[in-house]
Design a protein around this motif. Sequence first.
Motif, short mmCIF file in Angstrom:
data_model
loop_
_atom_site.label_atom_id
_atom_site.label_comp_id
_atom_site.label_asym_id
_atom_site.label_seq_id
_atom_site.Cartn_x
_atom_site.Cartn_y
_atom_site.Cartn_z
N ARG A 24 0.84 -1.10 -0.18
CA ARG A 24 -0.01 -0.10 -0.05
C ARG A 24 0.78 1.68 -0.14
N ALA A 25 0.29 2.26 -0.82
CA ALA A 25 1.15 3.06 -0.67
C ALA A 25 0.48 4.44 0.04
N ILE A 26 1.13 5.23 0.84
CA ILE A 26 0.46 6.44 1.43
C ILE A 26 0.46 7.46 0.56
N ILE A 27 -0.14 8.68 -0.39
CA ILE A 27 0.17 10.13 -0.38
C ILE A 27 -0.12 10.71 0.29
N GLY A 28 0.26 11.94 -0.02
CA GLY A 28 -0.21 13.58 0.55
C GLY A 28 0.57 14.68 1.04
N PRO A 29 -0.33 15.40 0.54
CA PRO A 29 0.73 16.88 1.10
C PRO A 29 1.31 16.75 2.24
N LEU A 51 4.34 -6.89 9.06
CA LEU A 51 3.85 -4.88 8.87
C LEU A 51 5.13 -4.41 8.13
N LEU A 52 5.36 -3.85 6.80
CA LEU A 52 6.45 -2.84 6.99
C LEU A 52 5.99 -1.95 6.83
N LEU A 53 6.56 -0.90 7.66
CA LEU A 53 5.98 0.99 7.68
C LEU A 53 7.41 1.31 6.70
N VAL A 54 7.24 1.87 5.68
CA VAL A 54 8.86 2.58 5.06
C VAL A 54 8.39 4.36 4.57
N ASP A 55 9.29 4.84 5.07
CA ASP A 55 8.55 6.52 5.24
C ASP A 55 10.30 7.25 3.69
N GLU A 56 9.86 7.29 3.05
CA GLU A 56 9.88 7.50 2.08
C GLU A 56 11.28 6.93 1.55
N PRO A 57 11.40 6.19 1.10
CA PRO A 57 12.44 5.13 1.06
C PRO A 57 13.57 4.93 -0.45
N ALA A 58 12.51 6.36 -1.02
CA ALA A 58 13.54 6.74 -2.42
C ALA A 58 14.43 7.66 -2.00
N ALA A 59 13.92 8.94 -1.57
CA ALA A 59 14.10 9.79 -0.89
C ALA A 59 16.35 10.18 -1.14
N GLY A 60 15.91 10.89 -1.94
CA GLY A 60 17.67 10.61 -2.41
C GLY A 60 18.47 9.57 -2.94
N GLU A 96 9.22 -7.57 -3.61
CA GLU A 96 9.35 -8.77 -3.40
C GLU A 96 9.12 -9.37 -1.73
N ALA A 97 9.20 -8.25 -0.59
CA ALA A 97 8.97 -7.90 0.65
C ALA A 97 7.49 -8.46 0.77
N ALA A 98 5.96 -7.70 0.10
CA ALA A 98 5.22 -7.89 -0.42
C ALA A 98 4.19 -8.49 -0.36
N LYS A 99 5.25 -9.71 -1.25
CA LYS A 99 5.10 -11.14 -1.45
C LYS A 99 4.71 -11.55 -0.36
N VAL A 117 3.21 -4.41 3.65
CA VAL A 117 4.01 -3.09 3.36
C VAL A 117 3.22 -1.55 3.30
N VAL A 118 3.67 -1.04 4.27
CA VAL A 118 2.87 0.22 3.82
C VAL A 118 4.00 1.28 3.12
N VAL A 119 3.90 1.51 1.90
CA VAL A 119 4.94 3.17 1.73
C VAL A 119 4.69 4.36 1.75
N VAL A 120 5.15 5.11 2.61
CA VAL A 120 4.41 6.63 2.14
C VAL A 120 6.18 6.89 0.94
N GLU A 121 5.37 8.39 0.09
CA GLU A 121 6.27 8.01 -0.61
C GLU A 121 5.43 9.50 -1.23
N HIS A 122 6.60 10.08 -2.02
CA HIS A 122 6.46 12.13 -2.20
C HIS A 122 5.94 11.52 -3.96
N ASP A 123 6.97 10.72 -4.50
CA ASP A 123 7.67 10.62 -5.69
C ASP A 123 6.13 9.74 -6.40
#
Lengths: 246, 665, 409
Positions: free
Chosen positions: A33-38, A168-177, A192-195, A199-205
């Motif tokens: 799951r991806a969580i986006i928001g301002p 459950l994996l909570l991942v905060d902006e993994p791709a930053a930088g 792979e992990a989500a299989k 997995v919950v990913v917070v991301e702006h990108d």
Amino acid sequence: MSTLLEVNGISVTFDGFRAINNLSFNIGPAEMRAIIGPNGAGKTTFMDIVTGKTRPDTGKVLWGELSRNLVGMNEARIAQEGIGRKFQKPTVFEDQTVEENLLMAVKNKRGAFSVLFWKPSDADMNRVAELAAEIGLANELMRKSGELSHGQKQWLEIGMLLAQEPRLLLVDEPAAGMTPEEREKTTDILVEAAKTRAVVVVEHDMEFVRRLNCKVTVLHEGSVLAEGSLDHVTSNQQVIDVYLGR
Amino acid sequence: MLKRLLVVVLAMFCLATQVVAQDAATEPTNETASETEAVALGPMQEVLQSVSELIVDSSRRTIQPAIDAVAGSGLDAAPFVLETWQARDMWQRISDGQFFKAVKAGDGYALTDFDTGEVVATVTKDDIEQIKPNSGIQGLIGSALVAFQLNDPDPAKRREALASLERNASEDLLGVLRASIDNEEDADIRARKERLEKLITITYGTDPANRIAAIESVAGNLDVAVRGALNPLVATRIMAFDGAIPDDVNVARELRVGSEALSREEAYALTDGEPLLTDDALRGLLQANIVDGAVGGVPVAELSDPERRVAAFEALEAAGTVPPAATEDDVDAALDGKVFAAVYSEPNADVTDAAQSALTAIETKVGLFQIFDLGLDALSLGSIYFLAAIGLAITFGVMGVINMAHGEFIMMGAYTGYVVQQIVPNHTASILLAIPLAFAVTFAAGVAMERLVIRYLYNRPLETLLATFGISIALQQLAKNIFGTQARPLTSPDWLGGAWVMNDVVSISTVRIAIFVLALIFLAVFLFIMKRTRLGLETRAVTQNRGMASAMGINPERVNMLTFGLGSGIAGIAGVAIGLYAQVTSEIGQAYIVQSFMTVVVGGVGNIWGTLLGAGLIGILQKGIEWFNPSNTLAAQTYMIIFIIIFIQFRPRGIIALKGRAAGD
Amino acid sequence: MQRSFLIKNPSVMIFLAVLTVFTILVTFSSEAFGAGIISTSFVKTLGKTLCLALIAVAMDLVWGYAGILSLGHFAFFGLGGYMIGMWLMYERTKEIVATSMAQNPIPPTAQEVVDGIGTQIFGVVGSSEFPVIWFFADSLFMQLLLVVAVPGVLAFVFGWLAFRSRVTGVYLSILTQAMTLALSLYLFQNDSGLRGNNGLSGLQNLPGVTASQDYVSIWFFWASALALALGYIFAAWIVSGKFGSVIRGIRDNEARVRFLGYSVEGYKLFLFTVTAMIAGVAGALYYPQAGIINPAEIAPIASIYLAVWVAIGGRGRLYGAVLGAVFVSLVSTYFTGGQAPDINLGFYRIQWVDWWTILLGLSFVLVTLFAPKGIGGLFDLIAERRTPDRHGADLGPDQGSLREREAEE
């Protein structure tokens, strides 16, 4: 669909500012799951609440088959329950080697006395080697993690997260930088992990989110604005108004 | 009232006439002699002549009738005579035995007649003889005079008389005092008279109803003298009775043997049994009776066993070698059938009950005032802690710099005050000069420290702690090297020397009020600087977001330097204030540093109102704990710190906690 | 297992070897067993220094490794000293009282002996009754147990309260300092049961031992060396495994360790308590060599000096702590003992007794500013060990996590 985590009507206020407002949210046992928001939508606060760092004013966070309430448990207890968290800024123990970092994370008893008398078994060492290979750090095991590059630190942290074997994996902006190649590899690791786990990913990108190819939840002012596939939510007028349109 | 007065006056008259009669009987010659010679004696002279023998004799034992005769004569001249007599100005003319007031005039003495008050003759010293009452007689005359003085037209004299009466009150004067109240016009003196009348009635009154009324009227009076009058009434002593307690005894309470109020030994001592055999006495007896390595047949080596010692003693007792002494069984027998009770010395139960309840009422009131006084003390202590902590509230609370040398800045301020006082002798001027100077000195020291050390350690609090600690011990030792180890006085000006006294219970010294006021001023200054000035704005900006602040054109280095200097400077002023009431030593800062940090932490870091509350809380706590155990301020501090440690359990972020994400762990 | 541990940690072997050689050298230079080059009082100084090194190791564990700047460990050291001091003083006084009572024509009862001891010990504070805390004073075994139990329990209770409410960083330091202050103020009272500011004295005399102080001092020296060796091995063992990994993790990023599922509070509490016990043992060996203990020894300043030693020696490495303690305390002894020659500046004569503290304070500031690794850092230069590149992350290892968060946000 069975749920692994059920967040039920939580609210939290900081100094009169309502960071989370009657938020409800569900996720299944093996789901990405991806969580986006301002900014200020409450993404990080949401993670803080789930991991026990912040205590909500009202609401419940129910976990697992037994639907135990996580509210009121401390961070360590929640982590032992099987929730792993990766922070925005890579936080690995820079003074210690990659191997030490991974060994610390490998799932084992966490009590002070069992750790004091603990000696690594072959299985543990194999697990470390396996993880190191997965995150591409097999040759760096004896290096101090402070010497790694930014992307490597991010992977090491993800590796540590996986070593915990969380449900459950909570991942905060993994791709930053990260460089484009590093992003691709990060995506692979997460998919792979989500299989086998949630997995919950917070991301702006948005690009990164699109590549994850999963259900997306849009947060705004502390509650869920829209939920569905990326295309679905990006076509939602409200979402465009508050977030994309800016 | 009037009736009483009459009785007293009558009694005095009787006494006086009796004496006159007696004198007349015993000394007829004198009487006839004066009768033949004198033409017309004034009435006072007549009275004096009637007791002439006693006056000339001037003996403490026999003089009272003479004094009474004069005092009871009912003549206007009586006080004049008594005063003259008391002042040793009364002389007897040798030729005719008449008494005059004699004042040295030129070579001779001018004689004043008591009845007319006019000078009747001037004689040489050989013609007259001085009456020299000793101090005991002077006292007796004084008491007699009191009756007149109490009604004297001059208020000052009346006050004087009251003061002398307060010092040695007696039953005899009660009537005079009562009589004088009705005619008293001065409200203040009247109140004093009434008060004194009550006190004397309580102590010496004979009519229980009167006494009880007096006792009830003083209930709740905080006057120490009132308690002094009431306390003897409720004094008790422990007595032993056979069987039941007689009805005519005013029992306060019965006592059980072995209770806290009456131990077994004490109870036994009240009976007339044989002396109790103490361990020491036993050893002494045995020691004195060693015969061939054994005592009473028990070998000496076995006497380390207490039971064997008793056995040896009993053998000696049986043999009659030693006098019998009470053993435990004897004590039991002696105590059997005895009843013990605390008994009032005052026989009247109603009086003691009234006194008891009046005392309770007074104690309640005293207790309330003591709590109020305690509150004042706590407030004053709190303001001292606030003064000591307010500099820290800036450096630690606002800037987040932990400065272990803060206490030494306080010390520097205090020593600055001391040095200024050595140069400027006027205390007021020196204090006024010391305050800005102390600020300047510690401001400079603070700026220097910030520039040289602290600015390299921002965001590394533990290292700041250690480095500033190094500075702290160096400064302390430096002060020791310069000023020595003995305490240096910092004398406060006279206008700060006094105390504000509300009543016998509540009082507070002026220095402490001044410190309280200073604390309020500091609070205002702090609020003004932080909320209303550019420096405050910039300080808050730099503390909250240094990068952004410098992007806005604020020079963070300069702001940090000035803010730190300000916090240090305030510590310097606090040092002067603290030095005024505490001794200035090189360790003065150490005494406050931990409490100061506690104040800031308990109050909530970064919030001046929190610091204020924290100081108040710690002050109240310390005084409150001291109240439970007044002899032990060390223990009070111990318990206070333990309390703070526990307090932090419940409010880890202090009384006023910053909430929000930034305040998270 | 022990062997492999020692082989894996060569620095421990080196340390033990150096300590052994040092012990043998001192023994053969002492007045009791050798040439008599070293005076008995200096043997005592060396023995005391070894005890200080032991508590420095404990301090290094708790501060250098786990990042808890405790300003209370010297209080635990003092408590250990008090516990053994009670037995020493009781037994010693008992001997004296028994001897004097033996002169009496009648042998004393047991109660009389105890009363006599009470009068002897507590006469200075105007009492003759034994306080409850002296209940076990006649039992060496119980008092030895208390040497570790009392500091351990105090540290456990205090640590439980402090860590549970997540007091960290400087706040924890201030709180530990307050605890130390409270304890020393309490002991300063006459009715604390430990003779107020008189403290316990005459501890250098071992009851039942007739040997001279020359021998006793060497025995204590050996005991101190053994305790230091054991303490060092124990500390090295703790920090070498995963436990060491976790506590260093706590030092560097407490929150991260928590999210890995470790109960940070439990680890801190364990370490705080264990090091308090080590401190207690060190104190129990120190004060019989010093001969006297009083509440001034426990004052917060002593604990801060302890931090100074460890910082000067180099925190985060065990030998650094030992070096710091030995170096600073021996240099202190040299300067404050009046042996250092005065420096005549012409207008002023610098007497080291007065100026040493200032020099120490300032050099401490300099070490903090310019040589955060302390003396131990010199070994890095020799070994040319590369230091971890922090990529400009300026947050040092001693960072309290609270501060780190604030610094981030």
